[in-house]
Scaffold this motif. Structure first.
Motif, PDB file in Angstrom:
ATOM      1  N   ARG A  16     -57.443  70.657   2.889  1.00  0.00           N
ATOM      2  CA  ARG A  16     -58.051  69.329   3.108  1.00  0.00           C
ATOM      3  C   ARG A  16     -58.558  68.679   1.827  1.00  0.00           C
ATOM      4  NH1 ARG A  16     -62.306  70.875   7.835  1.00  0.00           N
ATOM      5  NH2 ARG A  16     -61.014  70.458   9.667  1.00  0.00           N
ATOM      6  N   ARG A  64     -57.725  74.018  13.663  1.00  0.00           N
ATOM      7  CA  ARG A  64     -57.674  73.123  12.507  1.00  0.00           C
ATOM      8  C   ARG A  64     -56.297  72.985  11.871  1.00  0.00           C
ATOM      9  NH1 ARG A  64     -62.466  76.085  11.944  1.00  0.00           N
ATOM     10  NH2 ARG A  64     -64.364  74.885  11.597  1.00  0.00           N
ATOM     11  N   HIS A  99     -71.167  60.538  17.722  1.00  0.00           N
ATOM     12  CA  HIS A  99     -71.160  61.002  16.333  1.00  0.00           C
ATOM     13  C   HIS A  99     -72.468  61.737  16.070  1.00  0.00           C
ATOM     14  CE1 HIS A  99     -70.146  60.948  12.020  1.00  0.00           C
ATOM     15  NE2 HIS A  99     -71.434  60.720  11.819  1.00  0.00           N
ATOM     16  N   GLY A 100     -72.341  62.954  15.612  1.00  0.00           N
ATOM     17  CA  GLY A 100     -73.523  63.722  15.259  1.00  0.00           C
ATOM     18  C   GLY A 100     -73.794  63.612  13.780  1.00  0.00           C
ATOM     19  N   SER A 108     -79.466  54.702   6.014  1.00  0.00           N
ATOM     20  CA  SER A 108     -78.242  54.201   5.411  1.00  0.00           C
ATOM     21  C   SER A 108     -77.213  53.797   6.480  1.00  0.00           C
ATOM     22  CB  SER A 108     -77.675  55.281   4.486  1.00  0.00           C
ATOM     23  OG  SER A 108     -76.385  54.963   4.087  1.00  0.00           O
ATOM     24  N   ILE A 109     -77.129  54.581   7.564  1.00  0.00           N
ATOM     25  CA  ILE A 109     -76.176  54.263   8.639  1.00  0.00           C
ATOM     26  C   ILE A 109     -76.569  52.964   9.337  1.00  0.00           C
ATOM     27  CG2 ILE A 109     -75.309  55.021  10.898  1.00  0.00           C
ATOM     28  CD1 ILE A 109     -75.393  57.922   9.794  1.00  0.00           C
ATOM     29  N   LYS A 112     -75.347  50.292   6.816  1.00  0.00           N
ATOM     30  CA  LYS A 112     -73.926  50.161   6.474  1.00  0.00           C
ATOM     31  C   LYS A 112     -72.975  50.532   7.606  1.00  0.00           C
ATOM     32  CE  LYS A 112     -75.045  51.555   1.768  1.00  0.00           C
ATOM     33  NZ  LYS A 112     -75.273  52.808   1.072  1.00  0.00           N
ATOM     34  N   GLY A 113     -73.506  51.054   8.709  1.00  0.00           N
ATOM     35  CA  GLY A 113     -72.633  51.580   9.752  1.00  0.00           C
ATOM     36  C   GLY A 113     -72.138  52.958   9.347  1.00  0.00           C
ATOM     37  N   LEU A 115     -69.572  55.382   7.769  1.00  0.00           N
ATOM     38  CA  LEU A 115     -68.516  55.350   6.752  1.00  0.00           C
ATOM     39  C   LEU A 115     -67.887  56.736   6.653  1.00  0.00           C
ATOM     40  CD1 LEU A 115     -70.517  53.414   3.987  1.00  0.00           C
ATOM     41  CD2 LEU A 115     -68.865  52.477   5.627  1.00  0.00           C
ATOM     42  N   MET A 117     -67.365  58.462   4.168  1.00  0.00           N
ATOM     43  CA  MET A 117     -67.964  59.209   3.056  1.00  0.00           C
ATOM     44  C   MET A 117     -66.854  59.910   2.268  1.00  0.00           C
ATOM     45  SD  MET A 117     -70.908  58.038   3.664  1.00  0.00           S
ATOM     46  CE  MET A 117     -72.075  58.832   2.573  1.00  0.00           C
ATOM     47  N   SER A 118     -66.865  61.232   2.164  1.00  0.00           N
ATOM     48  CA  SER A 118     -65.840  61.869   1.310  1.00  0.00           C
ATOM     49  C   SER A 118     -64.502  62.049   2.020  1.00  0.00           C
ATOM     50  CB  SER A 118     -66.359  63.217   0.816  1.00  0.00           C
ATOM     51  OG  SER A 118     -66.495  64.088   1.908  1.00  0.00           O
ATOM     52  N   ARG A 119     -64.467  61.814   3.327  1.00  0.00           N
ATOM     53  CA  ARG A 119     -63.211  62.034   4.055  1.00  0.00           C
ATOM     54  C   ARG A 119     -62.448  60.724   4.245  1.00  0.00           C
ATOM     55  NH1 ARG A 119     -64.053  67.474   6.792  1.00  0.00           N
ATOM     56  NH2 ARG A 119     -66.282  67.798   6.675  1.00  0.00           N
ATOM     57  N   HIS A 123     -65.400  60.870  11.778  1.00  0.00           N
ATOM     58  CA  HIS A 123     -65.053  61.808  12.854  1.00  0.00           C
ATOM     59  C   HIS A 123     -65.970  61.580  14.054  1.00  0.00           C
ATOM     60  CE1 HIS A 123     -62.703  63.615   9.774  1.00  0.00           C
ATOM     61  NE2 HIS A 123     -62.424  64.707  10.461  1.00  0.00           N
ATOM     62  N   VAL A 134     -72.040  69.170  15.421  1.00  0.00           N
ATOM     63  CA  VAL A 134     -71.575  68.609  14.149  1.00  0.00           C
ATOM     64  C   VAL A 134     -72.775  68.157  13.310  1.00  0.00           C
ATOM     65  CG1 VAL A 134     -70.231  66.762  13.071  1.00  0.00           C
ATOM     66  CG2 VAL A 134     -69.342  67.894  15.112  1.00  0.00           C
ATOM     67  N   ARG A 137     -74.935  70.651  11.288  1.00  0.00           N
ATOM     68  CA  ARG A 137     -74.433  71.146  10.002  1.00  0.00           C
ATOM     69  C   ARG A 137     -75.135  70.481   8.828  1.00  0.00           C
ATOM     70  NH1 ARG A 137     -70.228  68.492  10.028  1.00  0.00           N
ATOM     71  NH2 ARG A 137     -69.055  69.305   8.294  1.00  0.00           N
ATOM     72  N   HIS A 138     -75.715  69.304   9.082  1.00  0.00           N
ATOM     73  CA  HIS A 138     -76.284  68.521   7.975  1.00  0.00           C
ATOM     74  C   HIS A 138     -77.806  68.522   7.948  1.00  0.00           C
ATOM     75  CE1 HIS A 138     -72.350  66.806   7.022  1.00  0.00           C
ATOM     76  NE2 HIS A 138     -72.186  66.538   8.302  1.00  0.00           N
TER      77      HIS A 138
HETATM   78  C1  HQG Z   1     -72.758  60.717   7.290  1.00  0.00           C
HETATM   79  C2  HQG Z   1     -66.397  69.370  10.817  1.00  0.00           C
HETATM   80  C3  HQG Z   1     -75.054  57.845   4.952  1.00  0.00           C
HETATM   81  C4  HQG Z   1     -72.116  61.262   8.538  1.00  0.00           C
HETATM   82  C5  HQG Z   1     -67.094  68.731  11.983  1.00  0.00           C
HETATM   83  C6  HQG Z   1     -72.047  62.733   8.195  1.00  0.00           C
HETATM   84  C7  HQG Z   1     -66.395  67.401  12.130  1.00  0.00           C
HETATM   85  C8  HQG Z   1     -73.397  58.508   6.378  1.00  0.00           C
HETATM   86  C9  HQG Z   1     -71.838  62.755   6.701  1.00  0.00           C
HETATM   87  C10 HQG Z   1     -65.826  67.118  10.768  1.00  0.00           C
HETATM   88  C11 HQG Z   1     -72.958  57.185   6.534  1.00  0.00           C
HETATM   89  C12 HQG Z   1     -70.433  63.105   6.291  1.00  0.00           C
HETATM   90  C13 HQG Z   1     -66.487  65.946  10.131  1.00  0.00           C
HETATM   91  C14 HQG Z   1     -73.659  56.163   5.836  1.00  0.00           C
HETATM   92  C15 HQG Z   1     -71.703  58.438   7.731  1.00  0.00           C
HETATM   93  N1  HQG Z   1     -74.694  56.547   5.067  1.00  0.00           N
HETATM   94  N2  HQG Z   1     -74.454  58.838   5.590  1.00  0.00           N
HETATM   95  N3  HQG Z   1     -73.312  54.880   5.922  1.00  0.00           N
HETATM   96  N4  HQG Z   1     -71.910  57.172   7.378  1.00  0.00           N
HETATM   97  N5  HQG Z   1     -72.608  59.262   7.134  1.00  0.00           N
HETATM   98  O1  HQG Z   1     -68.895  66.523   6.913  1.00  0.00           O
HETATM   99  O2  HQG Z   1     -68.634  63.862  10.704  1.00  0.00           O
HETATM  100  O3  HQG Z   1     -65.581  72.466  10.805  1.00  0.00           O
HETATM  101  O4  HQG Z   1     -67.789  64.455   5.952  1.00  0.00           O
HETATM  102  O5  HQG Z   1     -72.921  60.989   9.672  1.00  0.00           O
HETATM  103  O6  HQG Z   1     -67.058  69.500  13.140  1.00  0.00           O
HETATM  104  O7  HQG Z   1     -70.228  65.591   9.726  1.00  0.00           O
HETATM  105  O8  HQG Z   1     -64.860  71.019   8.942  1.00  0.00           O
HETATM  106  O9  HQG Z   1     -68.434  64.458   8.327  1.00  0.00           O
HETATM  107  O10 HQG Z   1     -73.253  63.376   8.533  1.00  0.00           O
HETATM  108  O11 HQG Z   1     -65.380  67.385  13.079  1.00  0.00           O
HETATM  109  O12 HQG Z   1     -63.338  71.407  10.844  1.00  0.00           O
HETATM  110  O13 HQG Z   1     -72.117  61.429   6.236  1.00  0.00           O
HETATM  111  O14 HQG Z   1     -66.048  68.294  10.001  1.00  0.00           O
HETATM  112  O15 HQG Z   1     -65.273  70.057  11.206  1.00  0.00           O
HETATM  113  O16 HQG Z   1     -70.224  64.468   6.547  1.00  0.00           O
HETATM  114  O17 HQG Z   1     -67.883  66.156  10.054  1.00  0.00           O
HETATM  115  P1  HQG Z   1     -68.793  65.052   6.862  1.00  0.00           P
HETATM  116  P2  HQG Z   1     -68.894  64.984   9.761  1.00  0.00           P
HETATM  117  P3  HQG Z   1     -64.740  71.302  10.392  1.00  0.00           P
END
Ligand code: HQG
Length: 181
Positions: A16, A64, A99-100, A108-109, A112-113, A115, A117-119, A123, A134, A137-138
């Protein structure tokens, strides 16, 4: 965590985010050559053979990874940061998706809604419980209810990955409802 979990985490990072960690390249559709991947993972100091890789793919809790038809190529179904086109299926979303996230991202959300982010995509989960997992994790989890039906009627595209994760490019604040903190 067992050896298989560590291997799986390493492989998901390679497929990925960081193919260079195994000295390989992904093609435009995100495929890696299985032989090259196995050689690269071994060269990176982690012992793996084809049988072990097949076991990881088969037993992965989130499903995955996918092999191509003849088993010569492998890719991650979603979650990429490297810009690949995994031929996602565009699909009409359910009325609501979830969305978790963590409480520290809320300010920030709200501004900006959601986003990617790095992906490549935001999701979204089918149910609030999955979203909570989900979010955890953060940090302290917060569940956001996304009005995906409204978004779709407003012309926003949604995709359902092979392993049933809902994806969209971004979610405007007007479609986000906070469920709990
Ligand atoms: C947050 C795992 C600030 C967003 C999981 C998230 C999922 C913002 C974090 C999959 C934002 C990004 C993806 C904004 C979004 N300002 N923060 N405007 N917009 N965010 O890990 O959704 O085990 O890239 O809320 O189960 O947590 O890896 O995305 O907290 O399916 O297969 O920025 O990864 O699966 O974090 O997780 P991530 P995600 P895997």
């Amino acid at each position: 965590m067992g050896e298989r979990d560590y291997l799986s985490i390493f492989i998901s990072r390679v497929l990925r985010h960081r193919p260079e960690d195994a000295g390989i390249q992904l093609d435009e559709h995100g495929w890696a050559n299985v032989e090259e991947l196995l050689a690269g993972v071994n060269a990176a100091g982690r012992k793996i053979d084809r049988e072990k890789l097949e076991e990881i793919v088969r037993t992965d809790k989130k499903q995955r990874y996918s092999f191509n038809e003849d088993g010569t190529l492998i890719r991650a179904n979603q979650g990429h940061s490297v810009p690949v086109d995994v031929e996602l299926a565009q699909q009409e979303p359910p009325e609501y998706l979830y969305h978790g996230t963590a409480d520290r991202f809320l300010e920030s959300i709200r501004e900006k809604g959601l986003l990617p982010m790095s992906r490549l995509y935001v999701h979204l989960s089918r149910d609030a419980e999955t979203a909570r997992t989900v979010g955890r994790r953060h940090g302290r989890p917060v569940i956001l209810k996304v009005h995906s039906g409204d978004m779709h009627r407003d012309g926003v595209s949604f995709y359902l990955s092979q392993n049933k994760v809902w994806l969209t490019k971004n979610v405007d604040v007007k479609y986000i409802e906070q469920l709990e903190e």
